[in-house]
Design a protein around this motif. Structure first.
Motif, PDB file in Angstrom:
ATOM      1  N   GLY A  34     -14.403  -6.271 -11.269  1.00 46.13           N
ATOM      2  CA  GLY A  34     -14.083  -4.980 -10.689  1.00 46.13           C
ATOM      3  C   GLY A  34     -13.006  -4.275 -11.469  1.00 46.13           C
ATOM      4  O   GLY A  34     -12.404  -4.850 -12.378  1.00 46.13           O
ATOM      5  N   PRO A  35     -12.766  -3.006 -11.156  1.00 46.76           N
ATOM      6  CA  PRO A  35     -11.761  -2.231 -11.897  1.00 46.76           C
ATOM      7  C   PRO A  35     -10.347  -2.696 -11.584  1.00 46.76           C
ATOM      8  O   PRO A  35     -10.054  -3.175 -10.486  1.00 46.76           O
ATOM      9  CB  PRO A  35     -12.000  -0.801 -11.399  1.00 46.76           C
ATOM     10  CG  PRO A  35     -12.614  -0.966 -10.048  1.00 46.76           C
ATOM     11  CD  PRO A  35     -13.447  -2.206 -10.127  1.00 46.76           C
ATOM     12  N   PHE A  36      -9.461  -2.518 -12.563  1.00 48.48           N
ATOM     13  CA  PHE A  36      -8.059  -2.842 -12.394  1.00 48.48           C
ATOM     14  C   PHE A  36      -7.328  -1.636 -11.837  1.00 48.48           C
ATOM     15  O   PHE A  36      -7.645  -0.488 -12.139  1.00 48.48           O
ATOM     16  CB  PHE A  36      -7.463  -3.309 -13.725  1.00 48.48           C
ATOM     17  CG  PHE A  36      -7.769  -4.748 -14.020  1.00 48.48           C
ATOM     18  CD1 PHE A  36      -9.064  -5.158 -14.284  1.00 48.48           C
ATOM     19  CD2 PHE A  36      -6.769  -5.710 -14.006  1.00 48.48           C
ATOM     20  CE1 PHE A  36      -9.357  -6.497 -14.533  1.00 48.48           C
ATOM     21  CE2 PHE A  36      -7.045  -7.050 -14.257  1.00 48.48           C
ATOM     22  CZ  PHE A  36      -8.345  -7.443 -14.519  1.00 48.48           C
ATOM     23  N   ASP A  37      -6.317  -1.920 -11.019  1.00 48.75           N
ATOM     24  CA  ASP A  37      -5.637  -0.860 -10.283  1.00 48.75           C
ATOM     25  C   ASP A  37      -4.368  -0.367 -10.956  1.00 48.75           C
ATOM     26  O   ASP A  37      -3.982   0.793 -10.770  1.00 48.75           O
ATOM     27  CB  ASP A  37      -5.279  -1.368  -8.880  1.00 48.75           C
ATOM     28  CG  ASP A  37      -6.503  -1.813  -8.096  1.00 48.75           C
ATOM     29  OD1 ASP A  37      -6.656  -3.024  -7.850  1.00 48.75           O
ATOM     30  OD2 ASP A  37      -7.329  -0.934  -7.764  1.00 48.75           O
ATOM     31  N   TYR A  38      -3.714  -1.222 -11.711  1.00 50.58           N
ATOM     32  CA  TYR A  38      -2.431  -0.872 -12.308  1.00 50.58           C
ATOM     33  C   TYR A  38      -2.422  -1.252 -13.778  1.00 50.58           C
ATOM     34  O   TYR A  38      -2.939  -2.308 -14.160  1.00 50.58           O
ATOM     35  CB  TYR A  38      -1.285  -1.596 -11.582  1.00 50.58           C
ATOM     36  CG  TYR A  38      -1.302  -1.395 -10.086  1.00 50.58           C
ATOM     37  CD1 TYR A  38      -1.722  -2.424  -9.240  1.00 50.58           C
ATOM     38  CD2 TYR A  38      -0.918  -0.189  -9.530  1.00 50.58           C
ATOM     39  CE1 TYR A  38      -1.751  -2.245  -7.865  1.00 50.58           C
ATOM     40  CE2 TYR A  38      -0.932  -0.001  -8.149  1.00 50.58           C
ATOM     41  CZ  TYR A  38      -1.359  -1.032  -7.334  1.00 50.58           C
ATOM     42  OH  TYR A  38      -1.385  -0.841  -5.981  1.00 50.58           O
ATOM     43  N   TRP A  39      -1.782  -0.393 -14.586  1.00 54.07           N
ATOM     44  CA  TRP A  39      -1.796  -0.586 -16.036  1.00 54.07           C
ATOM     45  C   TRP A  39      -0.401  -0.373 -16.617  1.00 54.07           C
ATOM     46  O   TRP A  39       0.353   0.485 -16.155  1.00 54.07           O
ATOM     47  CB  TRP A  39      -2.742   0.415 -16.691  1.00 54.07           C
ATOM     48  CG  TRP A  39      -4.169   0.179 -16.324  1.00 54.07           C
ATOM     49  CD1 TRP A  39      -4.823   0.632 -15.205  1.00 54.07           C
ATOM     50  CD2 TRP A  39      -5.124  -0.580 -17.059  1.00 54.07           C
ATOM     51  NE1 TRP A  39      -6.126   0.196 -15.216  1.00 54.07           N
ATOM     52  CE2 TRP A  39      -6.339  -0.549 -16.348  1.00 54.07           C
ATOM     53  CE3 TRP A  39      -5.080  -1.281 -18.274  1.00 54.07           C
ATOM     54  CZ2 TRP A  39      -7.494  -1.193 -16.792  1.00 54.07           C
ATOM     55  CZ3 TRP A  39      -6.218  -1.919 -18.721  1.00 54.07           C
ATOM     56  CH2 TRP A  39      -7.415  -1.878 -17.990  1.00 54.07           C
ATOM     57  N   GLY A  40      -0.117  -1.152 -17.666  1.00 53.01           N
ATOM     58  CA  GLY A  40       1.081  -0.893 -18.445  1.00 53.01           C
ATOM     59  C   GLY A  40       0.821   0.214 -19.454  1.00 53.01           C
ATOM     60  O   GLY A  40      -0.308   0.692 -19.583  1.00 53.01           O
ATOM     61  N   GLN A  41       1.851   0.575 -20.184  1.00 57.47           N
ATOM     62  CA  GLN A  41       1.723   1.655 -21.155  1.00 57.47           C
ATOM     63  C   GLN A  41       1.164   1.178 -22.486  1.00 57.47           C
ATOM     64  O   GLN A  41       0.772   2.003 -23.315  1.00 57.47           O
ATOM     65  CB  GLN A  41       3.073   2.332 -21.368  1.00 57.47           C
ATOM     66  CG  GLN A  41       3.538   3.107 -20.143  1.00 57.47           C
ATOM     67  CD  GLN A  41       4.731   3.981 -20.420  1.00 57.47           C
ATOM     68  OE1 GLN A  41       5.537   3.685 -21.298  1.00 57.47           O
ATOM     69  NE2 GLN A  41       4.852   5.068 -19.678  1.00 57.47           N
ATOM     70  N   GLY A  42       1.150  -0.116 -22.677  1.00 62.94           N
ATOM     71  CA  GLY A  42       0.561  -0.654 -23.882  1.00 62.94           C
ATOM     72  C   GLY A  42       1.589  -0.981 -24.953  1.00 62.94           C
ATOM     73  O   GLY A  42       2.689  -0.424 -24.982  1.00 62.94           O
ATOM     74  N   ILE A  43       1.205  -1.899 -25.829  1.00 65.24           N
ATOM     75  CA  ILE A  43       2.061  -2.282 -26.946  1.00 65.24           C
ATOM     76  C   ILE A  43       1.185  -2.558 -28.161  1.00 65.24           C
ATOM     77  O   ILE A  43       0.100  -3.120 -28.028  1.00 65.24           O
ATOM     78  CB  ILE A  43       2.931  -3.503 -26.579  1.00 65.24           C
ATOM     79  CG1 ILE A  43       4.049  -3.669 -27.605  1.00 65.24           C
ATOM     80  CG2 ILE A  43       2.102  -4.762 -26.425  1.00 65.24           C
ATOM     81  CD1 ILE A  43       5.180  -4.511 -27.088  1.00 65.24           C
ATOM     82  N   GLN A  44       1.673  -2.136 -29.322  1.00 61.68           N
ATOM     83  CA  GLN A  44       0.872  -2.239 -30.532  1.00 61.68           C
ATOM     84  C   GLN A  44       0.974  -3.619 -31.162  1.00 61.68           C
ATOM     85  O   GLN A  44       2.065  -4.190 -31.280  1.00 61.68           O
ATOM     86  CB  GLN A  44       1.318  -1.182 -31.551  1.00 61.68           C
ATOM     87  CG  GLN A  44       0.537  -1.188 -32.846  1.00 61.68           C
ATOM     88  CD  GLN A  44      -0.913  -0.754 -32.662  1.00 61.68           C
ATOM     89  OE1 GLN A  44      -1.210   0.128 -31.856  1.00 61.68           O
ATOM     90  NE2 GLN A  44      -1.809  -1.375 -33.417  1.00 61.68           N
ATOM     91  N   VAL A  45      -0.170  -4.132 -31.566  1.00 53.69           N
ATOM     92  CA  VAL A  45      -0.250  -5.353 -32.366  1.00 53.69           C
ATOM     93  C   VAL A  45      -1.004  -5.009 -33.643  1.00 53.69           C
ATOM     94  O   VAL A  45      -2.117  -4.480 -33.580  1.00 53.69           O
ATOM     95  CB  VAL A  45      -0.974  -6.478 -31.608  1.00 53.69           C
ATOM     96  CG1 VAL A  45      -1.254  -7.659 -32.545  1.00 53.69           C
ATOM     97  CG2 VAL A  45      -0.147  -6.932 -30.416  1.00 53.69           C
ATOM     98  N   THR A  46      -0.393  -5.296 -34.786  1.00 53.95           N
ATOM     99  CA  THR A  46      -1.013  -5.009 -36.073  1.00 53.95           C
ATOM    100  C   THR A  46      -1.054  -6.285 -36.901  1.00 53.95           C
ATOM    101  O   THR A  46      -0.025  -6.928 -37.102  1.00 53.95           O
ATOM    102  CB  THR A  46      -0.229  -3.930 -36.832  1.00 53.95           C
ATOM    103  OG1 THR A  46      -0.167  -2.741 -36.032  1.00 53.95           O
ATOM    104  CG2 THR A  46      -0.906  -3.608 -38.154  1.00 53.95           C
ATOM    105  N   VAL A  47      -2.238  -6.639 -37.351  1.00 53.11           N
ATOM    106  CA  VAL A  47      -2.428  -7.844 -38.148  1.00 53.11           C
ATOM    107  C   VAL A  47      -2.923  -7.437 -39.526  1.00 53.11           C
ATOM    108  O   VAL A  47      -3.968  -6.803 -39.655  1.00 53.11           O
ATOM    109  CB  VAL A  47      -3.434  -8.804 -37.490  1.00 53.11           C
ATOM    110  CG1 VAL A  47      -3.530 -10.099 -38.289  1.00 53.11           C
ATOM    111  CG2 VAL A  47      -3.039  -9.091 -36.042  1.00 53.11           C
ATOM    112  N   SER A  48      -2.161  -7.788 -40.534  1.00 50.62           N
ATOM    113  CA  SER A  48      -2.520  -7.427 -41.896  1.00 50.62           C
ATOM    114  C   SER A  48      -3.169  -8.608 -42.619  1.00 50.62           C
ATOM    115  O   SER A  48      -2.839  -9.765 -42.361  1.00 50.62           O
ATOM    116  CB  SER A  48      -1.288  -6.959 -42.668  1.00 50.62           C
ATOM    117  OG  SER A  48      -0.302  -7.971 -42.683  1.00 50.62           O
ATOM    118  N   SER A  49      -4.057  -8.283 -43.529  1.00 44.74           N
ATOM    119  CA  SER A  49      -4.779  -9.341 -44.259  1.00 44.74           C
ATOM    120  C   SER A  49      -4.019  -9.778 -45.496  1.00 44.74           C
ATOM    121  O   SER A  49      -3.046  -9.177 -45.904  1.00 44.74           O
ATOM    122  CB  SER A  49      -6.160  -8.831 -44.657  1.00 44.74           C
ATOM    123  OG  SER A  49      -6.044  -7.666 -45.425  1.00 44.74           O
TER     124      SER A  49
END
Length: 120
Positions: free
Chosen positions: A105-120
């Motif tokens: 089912g759908p989620f009710d609450y969300w954070g603002q997010g955080i960036q993850v960057t993986v370089s090769s």
């Protein structure tokens, strides 16, 4: 007001590890479905991992065996340990919570997010 605040993101080389944490104002996270999602540029948001009230976990096929979701009930914190990171793991990661103990089912609450960057 429910708040979820992610931390622990950043840049890492392929093969490295990061641990994301999500501190919430929800003091009953042990009774709820909690999850991690991600969205890469130009792509739809996708589920990464979830944990239900009884501790059952579920993972996207792309992260199985590399990522581990856990919660610290005493600190109202949801974690995501990410190992063996790949460039395709690069995305904005979001913490989310449901009112329900179960995850379908759908989620009710969300954070603002955080960036993850993986370089090769």
């Amino acid at each position: 007001q429910v708040t979820l605040v992610e931390s622990g993101g950043g840049s890492v080389q392929a093969g490295g590890s990061l641990k994301l944490s999500c501190v919430t104002s929800i003091y009953t996270i042990s009774r709820r479905c909690m999850g991690w999602f991600r969205q890469a540029p130009g792509k739809e948001r996708e589920g990464v991992a979830t944990i239900e009230r009884d501790g059952s976990t579920s993972y996207a096929d792309s992260v199985k065996g590399r990522f581990t979701i856990s919660r610290d009930n005493g600190r109202n914190t949801l974690n995501l340990q990410m190992n063996s990171l790949k460039p395709e793991d690069t995305a904005m990661y979001y913490c989310a919570a449901r009112e329900s103990a179960y995850c379908p089912g759908p989620f009710d609450y969300w954070g603002q997010g955080i960036q993850v960057t993986v370089s090769s």
